[in-house]
Design an enzyme around this catalytic site. Structure first.
Site, PDB file in Angstrom:
ATOM      1  N   ASP A  67       4.243   3.833  15.280  1.00 53.39           N
ATOM      2  CA  ASP A  67       4.831   5.170  15.122  1.00 53.39           C
ATOM      3  C   ASP A  67       4.823   5.940  16.429  1.00 53.39           C
ATOM      4  O   ASP A  67       5.636   6.838  16.631  1.00 53.39           O
ATOM      5  CB  ASP A  67       4.093   5.955  14.042  1.00 53.39           C
ATOM      6  CG  ASP A  67       4.418   5.372  12.679  1.00 53.39           C
ATOM      7  OD1 ASP A  67       3.752   4.399  12.277  1.00 53.39           O
ATOM      8  OD2 ASP A  67       5.379   5.854  12.053  1.00 53.39           O
ATOM      9  N   ARG A  73      11.256   6.544   5.100  1.00 57.08           N
ATOM     10  CA  ARG A  73      10.048   6.490   5.938  1.00 57.08           C
ATOM     11  C   ARG A  73      10.170   5.275   6.858  1.00 57.08           C
ATOM     12  O   ARG A  73      11.068   4.466   6.709  1.00 57.08           O
ATOM     13  CB  ARG A  73       8.746   6.503   5.112  1.00 57.08           C
ATOM     14  CG  ARG A  73       8.731   5.909   3.759  1.00 57.08           C
ATOM     15  CD  ARG A  73       8.866   4.419   3.686  1.00 57.08           C
ATOM     16  NE  ARG A  73       8.021   3.758   4.653  1.00 57.08           N
ATOM     17  CZ  ARG A  73       8.332   2.654   5.267  1.00 57.08           C
ATOM     18  NH1 ARG A  73       9.482   2.037   5.031  1.00 57.08           N
ATOM     19  NH2 ARG A  73       7.530   2.091   6.147  1.00 57.08           N
ATOM     20  N   GLY A  74       9.240   5.210   7.808  1.00 55.04           N
ATOM     21  CA  GLY A  74       9.362   4.204   8.863  1.00 55.04           C
ATOM     22  C   GLY A  74       9.956   4.889  10.091  1.00 55.04           C
ATOM     23  O   GLY A  74      10.998   5.553   9.986  1.00 55.04           O
ATOM     24  N   ASN A 128      -0.219   3.582  14.233  1.00 66.47           N
ATOM     25  CA  ASN A 128       0.571   2.914  13.195  1.00 66.47           C
ATOM     26  C   ASN A 128      -0.123   3.155  11.855  1.00 66.47           C
ATOM     27  O   ASN A 128      -1.175   3.807  11.765  1.00 66.47           O
ATOM     28  CB  ASN A 128       0.710   1.418  13.496  1.00 66.47           C
ATOM     29  CG  ASN A 128       1.732   0.746  12.590  1.00 66.47           C
ATOM     30  OD1 ASN A 128       2.862   1.240  12.440  1.00 66.47           O
ATOM     31  ND2 ASN A 128       1.376  -0.358  11.950  1.00 66.47           N
ATOM     32  N   LYS A 129       0.457   2.632  10.823  1.00 64.90           N
ATOM     33  CA  LYS A 129      -0.029   2.839   9.456  1.00 64.90           C
ATOM     34  C   LYS A 129      -1.534   2.645   9.336  1.00 64.90           C
ATOM     35  O   LYS A 129      -2.092   1.723   9.932  1.00 64.90           O
ATOM     36  CB  LYS A 129       0.739   1.869   8.536  1.00 64.90           C
ATOM     37  CG  LYS A 129       0.379   1.897   7.076  1.00 64.90           C
ATOM     38  CD  LYS A 129       0.415   3.281   6.466  1.00 64.90           C
ATOM     39  CE  LYS A 129       1.696   4.053   6.737  1.00 64.90           C
ATOM     40  NZ  LYS A 129       1.552   5.512   6.474  1.00 64.90           N
TER      41      LYS A 129
HETATM   42  O1  MRU Z   1       4.125   6.432   6.422  1.00 60.75           O
HETATM   43  P1  MRU Z   1       5.230   5.487   6.780  1.00 60.75           P
HETATM   44  O2  MRU Z   1       5.618   4.571   5.674  1.00 60.75           O
HETATM   45  O3  MRU Z   1       6.410   6.194   7.407  1.00 60.75           O
HETATM   46  O4  MRU Z   1       4.580   4.592   7.934  1.00 60.75           O
HETATM   47  C1  MRU Z   1       5.380   3.627   8.553  1.00 60.75           C
HETATM   48  C2  MRU Z   1       4.658   2.795   9.533  1.00 60.75           C
HETATM   49  O5  MRU Z   1       3.515   3.006   9.839  1.00 60.75           O
HETATM   50  C3  MRU Z   1       5.448   1.704  10.183  1.00 60.75           C
HETATM   51  O6  MRU Z   1       4.634   0.614  10.494  1.00 60.75           O
HETATM   52  C4  MRU Z   1       6.078   2.259  11.464  1.00 60.75           C
HETATM   53  O7  MRU Z   1       6.726   3.461  11.223  1.00 60.75           O
HETATM   54  C5  MRU Z   1       7.024   1.276  12.058  1.00 60.75           C
HETATM   55  S1  MRU Z   1       8.500   1.070  11.083  1.00 60.75           S
HETATM   56  C6  MRU Z   1       9.463  -0.005  11.955  1.00 60.75           C
END
Ligand code: MRU
Length: 308
Positions: A213, A46-47, A223-224
């Site tokens: 994202d 993820r990320g 973002n998250k």
């Molecule tokens: O649900 P996730 O863990 O994939 O969410 C990730 C995020 O929101 C990160 O902040 C984003 O992808 C940037 S990672 C460099």
């Protein structure tokens, strides 16, 4: 040497299983695009930038197996809807004459981008810095975006302490960011998401830095979940709010935040002890007006230029 959580060889795509961290270091091997799509959907990887790299290799695996590339592309693209990097990577690799070479190039390029982004952002950070989610080597091809800026600032000799929000409900901050910080000796303090207001009120932090994202053309940033609340708090306390944004996260076709698809995760990831209705959006959108600057590999942008 930066931590590498993604490897590709003749056997397939090897992913460090982020669901097992920090208790165990376990690798999973995906041998087809379908297996990569499942690994993405199930949070093995993820990320946003890591998703793009995994998806690129997934498409390369489909080509190697002689599978229908359009079907493989769609399956990978649908694995997670919010991070635009995933679709960007699939479109780029799909057009290449050698898909495996294109995926390898995209992977290597991500690390270079993060190092450049980190160098641009490092001078902005001092003292206490608060972040959410995991934006480090695990979430990218290495070094990280927001966490990469912190790494670059420390490497330049700046004295920093990173305040890591737990990041409910999936705990990427508590499980993954603190794990990276412990590995690399990054001074960090973990706190629950609901403690960010008091942290700022007591003057313990001088800025906020987060990943993204998807950034819409007007700068609204997905973002998250919890990022928007953090930005509102930062505004109230007069703190700069920085978004670390590789240009692959910029979606010029998306006019504003309302057009960004927001993924909703399974209810059980939040709570499964009672048969109660659960609302579990994985991301939120921070309006551009709350963002001080976007830190990119091409420099620090105080406003998003119309042409790139
Ligand atoms: O649900 P996730 O863990 O994939 O969410 C990730 C995020 O929101 C990160 O902040 C984003 O992808 C940037 S990672 C460099």
């Amino acid at each position: 040497m930066t931590l590498q959580a993604i490897r590709y060889d003749d056997e397939g795509l090897h992913l460090l299983d982020q669901r097992a961290l920090p208790q165990a270091t376990r690798w999973i091997c995906c041998r087809s695009a379908a297996e990569v799509a499942d690994a993405i959907a199930q949070m093995v990887v993820r990320g946003a930038p890591a998703l793009s790299i995994a998806a690129a290799y997934g498409l390369a695996l489909a080509a190697k197996r002689g599978e229908n590339l359009d079907a493989a592309r769609d399956r990978l693209a649908d694995a997670r809807p919010t991070a635009v990097n995933l679709r960007w990577a699939l479109d780029r690799v799909r057009q290449a004459p050698d898909l495996e070479a294109a995926a390898r190039a995209l992977h290597a390029e991500d690390l270079t981008i993060n190092l450049r982004l980190g160098a641009h952002g490092a001078p902005l950070l001092r003292d206490g810095v608060v972040t959410i989610c995991n934006t480090g080597a695990l979430a990218t091809g290495g070094h990280g975006t927001a966490l990469g800026v912190v790494r670059s600032a420390l490497a330049e000799g700046r004295e920093l302490r990173l305040y890591v929000l737990e990041t409910r409900p999936y705990d990427q901050g508590a499980r993954l960011t603190t794990w990276e910080c412990v590995q690399d000796g990054i001074p960090c303090t973990l706190l629950a998401d609901s403690m960010a207001g008091l942290l700022m009120q007591q003057g313990r932090v001088s800025s906020v830095i987060v990943g993204c994202d998807r950034v819409a053309a007007n700068g609204d940033t997905a973002n998250k979940i919890g990022t928007y609340s953090l930005a509102v708090l930062a505004k109230h306390h007069g703190l700069p709010f920085y978004v670390a944004m590789p240009l692959s996260s910029l979606d010029r076709a998306c006019p504003d935040g309302a057009s960004i698809p927001i993924e909703h995760r399974p209810p059980g990831e939040l709570f499964d002890a009672l048969p109660v209705d659960v609302w579990n959006p994985a991301f939120d959108v921070t309006p551009a007006a709350l963002i001080t600057a976007w830190i990119t590999e091409d420099g620090v942008w105080r406003v998003l230029p119309n042409e790139y």
